[in-house]
Design an enzyme around this catalytic site. Structure first.
Site, PDB file in Angstrom:
ATOM      1  N   HIS A 195       0.860  -1.184   0.000  1.00 49.09           N
ATOM      2  CA  HIS A 195       0.000   0.000   0.000  1.00 49.09           C
ATOM      3  C   HIS A 195       0.898   1.236   0.000  1.00 49.09           C
ATOM      4  CE1 HIS A 195      -3.587  -2.320   1.978  1.00 49.09           C
ATOM      5  NE2 HIS A 195      -3.219  -2.815   0.814  1.00 49.09           N
ATOM      6  N   ARG A 199      -4.988   3.256   2.816  1.00 50.75           N
ATOM      7  CA  ARG A 199      -6.277   2.905   3.394  1.00 50.75           C
ATOM      8  C   ARG A 199      -6.016   2.480   4.826  1.00 50.75           C
ATOM      9  NH1 ARG A 199      -8.880  -1.184  -0.283  1.00 50.75           N
ATOM     10  NH2 ARG A 199     -10.824  -0.012  -0.381  1.00 50.75           N
ATOM     11  N   THR A 200      -6.879   2.931   5.714  1.00 50.71           N
ATOM     12  CA  THR A 200      -6.810   2.417   7.090  1.00 50.71           C
ATOM     13  C   THR A 200      -7.761   1.240   7.192  1.00 50.71           C
ATOM     14  OG1 THR A 200      -6.226   4.567   8.025  1.00 50.71           O
ATOM     15  CG2 THR A 200      -7.233   2.971   9.514  1.00 50.71           C
ATOM     16  N   GLU A 230      -9.612 -16.214   6.664  1.00 51.84           N
ATOM     17  CA  GLU A 230     -10.669 -17.080   7.165  1.00 51.84           C
ATOM     18  C   GLU A 230     -10.177 -18.517   7.337  1.00 51.84           C
ATOM     19  OE1 GLU A 230     -10.960 -15.164   4.309  1.00 51.84           O
ATOM     20  OE2 GLU A 230     -11.758 -13.575   5.594  1.00 51.84           O
ATOM     21  N   SER A 283     -11.878  -5.016   3.801  1.00 52.84           N
ATOM     22  CA  SER A 283     -12.066  -3.567   3.606  1.00 52.84           C
ATOM     23  C   SER A 283     -13.387  -3.316   2.885  1.00 52.84           C
ATOM     24  CB  SER A 283     -10.892  -3.002   2.791  1.00 52.84           C
ATOM     25  OG  SER A 283     -10.926  -3.512   1.468  1.00 52.84           O
TER      26      SER A 283
HETATM   27  I1  8IG Z   1      -5.468  -9.903  -0.656  1.00 55.85           I
HETATM   28  O1  8IG Z   1      -8.545 -14.569   1.366  1.00 55.85           O
HETATM   29  C1  8IG Z   1      -6.767 -10.836   0.488  1.00 55.85           C
HETATM   30  N1  8IG Z   1      -7.437 -10.204   1.425  1.00 55.85           N
HETATM   31  N2  8IG Z   1     -10.566 -11.836   4.424  1.00 55.85           N
HETATM   32  N3  8IG Z   1      -9.537 -13.224   2.872  1.00 55.85           N
HETATM   33  C2  8IG Z   1      -9.708 -11.991   3.431  1.00 55.85           C
HETATM   34  N4  8IG Z   1      -9.049 -10.942   3.016  1.00 55.85           N
HETATM   35  C3  8IG Z   1      -8.204 -11.111   2.010  1.00 55.85           C
HETATM   36  C4  8IG Z   1      -7.967 -12.324   1.387  1.00 55.85           C
HETATM   37  C5  8IG Z   1      -8.681 -13.452   1.848  1.00 55.85           C
HETATM   38  N5  8IG Z   1      -7.053 -12.147   0.435  1.00 55.85           N
END
Ligand code: 8IG
Length: 266
Positions: free
Chosen positions: A65, A86-87, A187, A206
């Site tokens: 970022h 981005r926060t 996850e 986000s």
């Molecule tokens: I880049 O697989 C990114 N951001 N929650 N899960 C979640 N956020 C993410 C993922 C993902 N890949």
């Protein structure tokens, strides 16, 4: 120093106007994981500001970022405010901090907000590097950027008008429902299956909170995700942040062109 989030956004917008000489921007872009280079083709950068110098902003917490706010002049004379920082909610600075950039963009005059992100994909057809239009979201953060009895309609939150423009640019673009988890952990496979069963196609950390704040501010919202990885358990291999960065880099030229072409049509 003000504590009202809208006054803080107005102060940030005034700082941006003062340091760029651009009194009003037409459109704002938030660049997420993998989208860092995407502003290059949008137009000519006329001014670059360090985000941390702008009232209410802070340095970015995530590799990949960019901690700058740029004012970009497009070929057809539009002024674009490009937020490279981005926060995230998981930074623990509160929801006000998460949506401060969006509120600043609105205070800076932007009528349209383009939200980009990197995310996990639930559809196995979406190989890493696939851009997907966000058609709707599921906010799994249990938080809202709105405070008090602020009732805002979120029907067609992700503008069907702009999604149609995007499909004129690339008829092959798919759409999906984005579920915002809090992160920062990815996850579990069980959580990904849960997300699928409640109607999600994309999982990320986000965008949903920002989109809500943008709609509250009266902006037209467009969201586009870069699937940088298959969500946990969809692919047999574990997720790595390195994979996320590499997928973003590989997709860079294509998604940059795509974003620039969509913005040209706004
Ligand atoms: I880049 O697989 C990114 N951001 N929650 N899960 C979640 N956020 C993410 C993922 C993902 N890949």
């Amino acid at each position: 120093m003000t504590t009202d989030p809208f006054e803080l956004a107005a102060a940030a917008a005034a700082y941006i106007a003062g340091h760029t000489g651009v009194q009003s921007h037409d459109v704002a872009l938030v660049l997420g994981s993998g989208w860092g280079g995407a502003a290059e083709l949008v137009g000519e950068t006329t001014h670059t500001l360090e985000a941390r110098s702008i009232p209410g902003f802070s340095a970015p917490a995530v590799e990949g970022h960019v901690g700058t706010v740029r004012s970009v002049l497009t070929a057809d004379g539009k002024r674009a405010l490009v937020l490279g920082a981005r926060t995230h909610y998981y930074e623990g600075r509160g929801v006000r901090a998460v949506v401060h950039g969006v509120r600043t963009a609105a205070a800076a005059g932007a009528k349209t907000l383009v939200l980009t992100n990197g995310c996990g994909g639930l559809n196995p057809d979406w190989q890493p590097g696939t851009p997907v239009l966000i058609s709707d979201h599921i906010n799994l953060t249990a938080a809202s950027p709105l405070e008090g009895a602020t009732f805002v309609d979120l029907t067609d939150l992700y503008s069907s008008r702009i999604r149609a423009l995007a499909k004129e640019v690339d008829p092959g673009l798919d759409e999906g429902v984005y579920a915002q988890f809090t992160g920062p952990h990815y996850e579990t496979p069980a959580e990904v299956q849960y997300a699928k069963r409640i109607g999600a196609d994309l999982v990320g950390m986000s965008t949903a909170l920002e989109a809500i704040a943008a709609r509250h501010a009266g902006m037209e919202v467009f969201g586009i995700s870069l699937v940088t990885n298959l969500a946990a358990g969809i692919s047999p291999v574990p997720l790595s942040h390195q994979e996320v960065i590499e997928a973003g880099q590989a997709a860079g030229p294509r998604i940059s062109r795509l974003l620039a072409d969509i913005i040209a049509k706004l």
